[in-house]
Scaffold this active site. Structure first.
Site, PDB file in Angstrom:
ATOM      1  N   ASP A  82      79.044  47.682  50.826  1.00  0.00           N
ATOM      2  CA  ASP A  82      79.824  46.467  50.537  1.00  0.00           C
ATOM      3  C   ASP A  82      79.705  45.580  51.776  1.00  0.00           C
ATOM      4  OD1 ASP A  82      81.948  44.620  50.563  1.00  0.00           O
ATOM      5  OD2 ASP A  82      83.386  45.999  49.682  1.00  0.00           O
ATOM      6  N   HIS A 116      88.111  55.971  56.644  1.00  0.00           N
ATOM      7  CA  HIS A 116      87.676  54.730  55.997  1.00  0.00           C
ATOM      8  C   HIS A 116      87.254  53.734  57.066  1.00  0.00           C
ATOM      9  CE1 HIS A 116      87.714  51.071  53.636  1.00  0.00           C
ATOM     10  NE2 HIS A 116      87.651  51.838  52.573  1.00  0.00           N
ATOM     11  N   LYS A 121      80.811  56.523  48.678  1.00  0.00           N
ATOM     12  CA  LYS A 121      81.154  55.279  48.010  1.00  0.00           C
ATOM     13  C   LYS A 121      80.012  54.291  48.213  1.00  0.00           C
ATOM     14  CE  LYS A 121      84.448  54.306  46.178  1.00  0.00           C
ATOM     15  NZ  LYS A 121      85.750  53.785  45.725  1.00  0.00           N
ATOM     16  N   ASP A 149      83.744  35.285  47.962  1.00  0.00           N
ATOM     17  CA  ASP A 149      85.167  34.999  48.199  1.00  0.00           C
ATOM     18  C   ASP A 149      85.370  34.812  49.701  1.00  0.00           C
ATOM     19  OD1 ASP A 149      86.092  37.632  49.464  1.00  0.00           O
ATOM     20  OD2 ASP A 149      85.157  38.338  47.632  1.00  0.00           O
ATOM     21  N   ASP A 199      80.566  40.944  48.396  1.00  0.00           N
ATOM     22  CA  ASP A 199      80.493  42.411  48.494  1.00  0.00           C
ATOM     23  C   ASP A 199      79.051  42.846  48.223  1.00  0.00           C
ATOM     24  OD1 ASP A 199      80.417  45.034  47.469  1.00  0.00           O
ATOM     25  OD2 ASP A 199      82.310  44.912  46.423  1.00  0.00           O
ATOM     26  N   CYS A 213      81.570  43.532  53.307  1.00  0.00           N
ATOM     27  CA  CYS A 213      82.646  43.410  54.306  1.00  0.00           C
ATOM     28  C   CYS A 213      82.568  44.505  55.376  1.00  0.00           C
ATOM     29  CB  CYS A 213      84.031  43.368  53.669  1.00  0.00           C
ATOM     30  SG  CYS A 213      84.513  44.884  52.838  1.00  0.00           S
ATOM     31  N   TYR A 214      81.964  45.672  55.028  1.00  0.00           N
ATOM     32  CA  TYR A 214      81.850  46.733  56.038  1.00  0.00           C
ATOM     33  C   TYR A 214      80.785  46.415  57.090  1.00  0.00           C
ATOM     34  CZ  TYR A 214      84.767  49.059  52.631  1.00  0.00           C
ATOM     35  OH  TYR A 214      85.781  49.347  51.759  1.00  0.00           O
ATOM     36  N   ARG A 252      83.358  54.485  52.986  1.00  0.00           N
ATOM     37  CA  ARG A 252      83.711  55.905  53.033  1.00  0.00           C
ATOM     38  C   ARG A 252      82.655  56.748  52.339  1.00  0.00           C
ATOM     39  NH1 ARG A 252      88.631  56.259  48.700  1.00  0.00           N
ATOM     40  NH2 ARG A 252      88.499  54.119  47.932  1.00  0.00           N
ATOM     41  N   HIS A 303      85.057  38.107  51.975  1.00  0.00           N
ATOM     42  CA  HIS A 303      83.688  38.605  52.209  1.00  0.00           C
ATOM     43  C   HIS A 303      82.839  37.589  52.960  1.00  0.00           C
ATOM     44  CE1 HIS A 303      84.926  41.626  49.224  1.00  0.00           C
ATOM     45  NE2 HIS A 303      84.136  42.405  49.954  1.00  0.00           N
TER      46      HIS A 303
HETATM   47  C1  FPP Z   1      89.633  50.774  49.926  1.00  0.00           C
HETATM   48  O1  FPP Z   1      89.287  49.864  48.992  1.00  0.00           O
HETATM   49  C2  FPP Z   1      90.181  50.009  51.091  1.00  0.00           C
HETATM   50  C3  FPP Z   1      91.077  50.508  51.948  1.00  0.00           C
HETATM   51  C4  FPP Z   1      91.596  51.871  51.745  1.00  0.00           C
HETATM   52  C5  FPP Z   1      91.574  49.734  53.133  1.00  0.00           C
HETATM   53  C6  FPP Z   1      90.550  48.924  53.824  1.00  0.00           C
HETATM   54  C7  FPP Z   1      90.972  48.437  55.153  1.00  0.00           C
HETATM   55  C8  FPP Z   1      90.374  47.407  55.742  1.00  0.00           C
HETATM   56  C9  FPP Z   1      89.237  46.697  55.099  1.00  0.00           C
HETATM   57  C10 FPP Z   1      90.814  46.964  57.108  1.00  0.00           C
HETATM   58  C11 FPP Z   1      91.653  45.748  57.078  1.00  0.00           C
HETATM   59  C12 FPP Z   1      91.976  45.342  58.466  1.00  0.00           C
HETATM   60  C13 FPP Z   1      93.006  44.585  58.839  1.00  0.00           C
HETATM   61  C14 FPP Z   1      93.108  44.159  60.248  1.00  0.00           C
HETATM   62  C15 FPP Z   1      94.054  44.164  57.895  1.00  0.00           C
HETATM   63  P1  FPP Z   1      88.256  50.215  47.805  1.00  0.00           P
HETATM   64  O2  FPP Z   1      88.537  51.566  47.240  1.00  0.00           O
HETATM   65  O3  FPP Z   1      88.275  49.056  46.871  1.00  0.00           O
HETATM   66  O4  FPP Z   1      86.899  50.171  48.580  1.00  0.00           O
HETATM   67  P2  FPP Z   1      85.823  51.323  48.946  1.00  0.00           P
HETATM   68  O5  FPP Z   1      85.306  51.870  47.660  1.00  0.00           O
HETATM   69  O6  FPP Z   1      84.769  50.572  49.683  1.00  0.00           O
HETATM   70  O7  FPP Z   1      86.510  52.338  49.799  1.00  0.00           O
HETATM   71 ZN    ZN Z   2      84.462  44.425  50.563  1.00  0.00          ZN
END
Ligand code: FPP
Ligand code: ZN
Length: 482
Positions: free
Chosen positions: A306, A246, A303, A384, A377, A308-309, A300, A387
């Site tokens: 977004d 991830h 998926k 928010d 996102d 934030c990535y 990932r 993001h």
């Molecule tokens: C899946 O969310 C999200 C995670 C499994 C964890 C994400 C980790 C971070 C963003 C790092 C945070 C860093 C610190 C320092 C605390 P989702 O299933 O809603 O999102 P997705 O579909 O994009 O994977």
């Molecule tokens: Zn996000």
């Protein structure tokens, strides 16, 4: 990478809910591309984002944030650093208000909790210390000298596990996010020691999955205890990664790996833990989405993109540079064209980055900005605080190439005086390693022109270079000779 080697997301005649949401997302994103005169529309609405941040900071967060009661240090850090990226300084009154609020989260046994009287936890500890790096100062009431560093160190050591990992809090789980938070805090505050990080690099390396990215942890491998009182024996490798690669975990693992470099034996040593660089690069580049003008990142495989990535994955490319990995060190890409294999020679026609910096900026500018301020996102979601920061940090990493500079490192080692104590130069090496980052000249790529320029942010700490230098200079007792 250029459009020449970017293929559309593959589809087949077997639609699934995943392929349907992917198609819907691409459709919505394309609707946000301006029909004509793209450059005219590529405006970063700095003022609207500033108003969004000011509203949260001055009037307080709206009621929908009540579920984030245990994340108060995060809300503070996201807001303060977003201001810094937008090149907005706080007035002394608001700074003091921030310091006093943050200090109320410090726990009497060390570390910071998510709010007053909450249990200490590695994640809010990192957010609180980072927020103090921005708003705080040395001396009475300035926050920096009121951080209880000896207790913080004891708190960190109390979370340490036999395999080099750390629980995120007492009685809690192990997670590379916690390791990143601990390493940033310990590095900034000069409490990082070989004892604290023994075995941690090997643990981080064990979280790399078969895909190349990193997951949250690896399988704990303990042998049966030899007696009821003896601790369980830690078995050696292989220790498979636990869960899915991830972007969030990958950023944390890679940044941790970079921060741990001064503690590792030489790369040729057989005891040096290793990561698979090739599969890591391949996975990271595959996280950048299509279409080419809206090249946001997903977190990932299979998926959705977004905003934030933009930081968690986009920011990881700067970290690759810290390991000497860039487009020059990665073999040219071969593409199939009319049944022939051709080597793509024009993949650096935009710049020499491994990611498409222009496309990432376009995603943030066209899709990431909410029309009434704040970033998000993806459309049609609301903005928010989380993001807003990570879209802006991602935009910053796409505009600026902040990389470790050997010249800057040599300069730091030469002129910065640090009392090295018994560690044979280790403190000085940590400091020089962390502060050797500077912007590579002539590599700024600002989509939409100079008015869209934001501040550079440190690839490891996600603080401005100025804030990072100031807090480290303070805690390392830095003396710069005249
Ligand atoms: C899946 O969310 C999200 C995670 C499994 C964890 C994400 C980790 C971070 C963003 C790092 C945070 C860093 C610190 C320092 C605390 P989702 O299933 O809603 O999102 P997705 O579909 O994009 O994977
Ligand atoms: Zn996000």
């Amino acid at each position: 990478m250029t459009s020449a080697v970017r293929r559309p997301v593959p589809t087949d005649s077997f639609p699934t809910s995943t392929s349907n949401t992917q198609a819907e997302t691409e459709k919505v994103l394309l609707e946000h591309l301006p029909a004509a005169d793209k450059n005219a529309a590529a405006t970063l609405h700095k003022n609207a984002h500033m108003q969004f941040l000011v509203r949260n900071m001055v009037q307080g967060f709206p009621a929908r944030y009540s579920s984030q009661d245990a994340s108060q240090p995060w809300l503070m850090y996201w807001t303060l650093h977003a201001f810094s990226i937008l090149q907005v300084g706080l007035d002394p009154g608001n700074k003091q208000r921030a310091i006093d609020t943050i200090m109320a989260w410090q726990h009497p046994d060390g570390g910071f909790g998510g709010g007053p009287k909450q249990a200490p936890h590695l994640l809010p500890t990192y957010a609180a210390v980072s927020a103090l790096a921005i708003a705080g100062r040395p001396g009475e009431g300035g926050g920096w000298d009121q951080i209880d560093r000896p207790k913080m160190y004891d708190f960190f050591m109390s979370l340490k596990q036999p395999d080099g990992s750390f629980l995120v809090a007492r009685h809690s789980e192990v997670d590379v996010r916690g390791i990143y938070c601990l390493l940033v805090t310990a590095t900034l505050l000069d409490i990082i020691t070989p004892e604290l990080v023994a075995g941690t690099a090997a643990f981080v390396a064990s979280c790399q999955t078969y895909e190349g990215g990193f997951s949250s942890a690896s399988q704990p491998y303990y042998g049966p205890p030899s007696s009821t009182t003896a601790p369980p024996t830690l078995l050696q490798s292989p220790r498979p990664a636990l869960g899915e690669a991830h972007g969030g975990y990958t950023f944390c693992a890679l940044a941790s790996w970079v921060m741990l470099q001064p503690f590792l034996p030489s790369p040729s040593s057989p005891s040096q833990p290793k990561i698979n660089r090739k599969s890591l690069v391949r996975w990271l580049v595959q996280m950048q989405g299509a279409p080419v003008e809206l090249g946001g990142f997903k977190g990932r495989t299979n998926k959705l993109v977004d905003g934030c990535y933009s930081w968690w994955v986009g920011g990881a490319f700067a970290l690759l540079e810290s390991l000497g990995i860039n487009s020059a060190s990665v073999a040219p890409i071969s593409v199939e064209k009319d049944g022939q294999t051709e080597t793509d020679t024009d993949w650096d026609d935009i710049d020499d980055s491994l990611m498409n910096r222009k496309a990432l900026q376009e995603y943030i500018l066209y899709a990431g900005q909410h029309p009434v301020g704040g970033l998000r996102d993806k459309p049609p979601k609301n903005a928010d605080a989380y993001h807003t920061l990570y879209c802006l940090a991602g935009l910053s990493s796409a505009q600026h190439k902040v990389v470790p500079s050997p010249t800057r490192q040599a300069e730091l080692l030469d002129c910065w005086t640090v009392d090295d104590g018994v560690d044979g130069g280790l403190r000085k090496r940590i400091l020089a390693h962390a502060l050797s980052y500077s912007e590579e000249e002539g590599t700024e790529t600002i989509v939409g022109g100079p008015p869209n320029r934001v501040n550079a942010t440190h690839p490891l700490f996600n603080l401005t270079i100025t804030h990072t230098e100031a807090i480290m200079a303070h805690f390392y007792g830095q003396v710069v000779p005249p």
